[in-house]
Scaffold this motif. Structure first.
Motif: not given
Length: 267
Positions: A160-164, A182-183, A195-197, A214-216
């Motif tokens: 559930g991280n963010f990449c750009s 990173k989350s 499950w990812f949301e 909630l992770v990020l």
């Protein structure tokens, strides 16, 4: 011959944006989840692989098996591993919740150390450009990637991280240009379902949840003007902030299954 991202850029945002009518938070919470994947075929989706024309499902990678949307590499050769692909919704969305139930299975296509990052790696691309507006040799669509990662059996590895790809975000009031953030999620080893949301707003505010936690969270998803594709996107007259787009899932060399892909409109 490359697809011209400048000429095609207007196509991505000219499609109808699907949102809910104005609702209160309580009303939004009661809205029905809508299946984006019907469990039978890939209707409603379009595929794009690097160096392949739009619509070509290279090596039959994206397929439906036993009611699951599966990323399968049994027809691939290891030296083809750099031909990353994505499967896109045909519709554009703005304010919504997206949830997927996913798991990683089997072995990665290649043991090339240069692609070790792609081990048990997939993603949900948010506010994505359209496949038609991608250049022929473009590996990843301009979007905000919610990165899905699986554990190696021993070491911690957040999901559930963010990449750009071609984008930046604002977090805690600061513009973030780092590629991945990173989350604070747990690690999920083996082939367990997760499950990812994501809660995604036209303002660019996004929240990531793993198994309901909630992770990020971050704000103002926007184009990176220093990225070559991002610069072309802006030169084509598109706005800096990403307020709507397609949703896409990845094929990045590791077999993955999805048994639920649903969206809930918000306002």
């Amino acid at each position: 011959m490359k697809l011209n991202i400048v000429a095609a850029a207007s196509l991505a945002m000219s499609l109808t944006v699907l949102t809910a009518c104005s609702t209160t938070p309580d009303q939004a919470a009661k809205q029905q989840w809508v299946n984006l994947f019907n469990g039978e075929n890939l209707d409603g989706w379009t595929i794009k692989f690097k160096n392949k024309p739009v619509g070509e499902n290279y090596n039959n990678t994206f397929r439906v098996e036993n009611g699951l949307l599966t990323v399968n590499y049994d027809n691939w050769q290891a030296d083809e591993a750099g031909l990353f692909g994505h499967i896109f919704t045909n519709s554009v969305y703005s304010d919504y919740r997206i949830r997927v139930e996913y798991r990683f299975i089997g072995e990665q296509l290649t043991d090339n150390p240069k692609l070790a990052w792609a081990y048990r790696n997939n993603g949900v691309m948010l506010h994505s450009q359209s496949p038609q507006s991608m250049e022929l040799d473009q590996a990843f669509p301009i979007s905000g990637e919610s990165q899905l990662l699986g554990g190696d059996g021993n070491n911690p590895r957040n999901t559930g991280n963010f990449c750009s790809p071609g984008t930046n975000i604002v977090k805690d009031g600061q513009l973030i240009t780092k590629h991945c953030i990173k989350s604070n999620s747990a690690t999920f080893h083996g082939e367990q379902w997760v499950w990812f949301e994501a809660e995604v707003h036209s303002s660019g505010k996004v929240k990531h949840f793993i198994n309901g936690e909630l992770v990020l969270e971050y704000d103002e998803l926007q184009i990176d003007p220093t990225d070559p594709l991002g610069a072309k996107w802006l030169q084509a007259g598109n706005p800096l902030k990403l307020t709507a787009g397609h949703i896409a899932l990845q094929a990045e060399t590791h077999p993955t299954q999805f048994r639920t892909i649903q969206i809930q409109p918000l306002n």
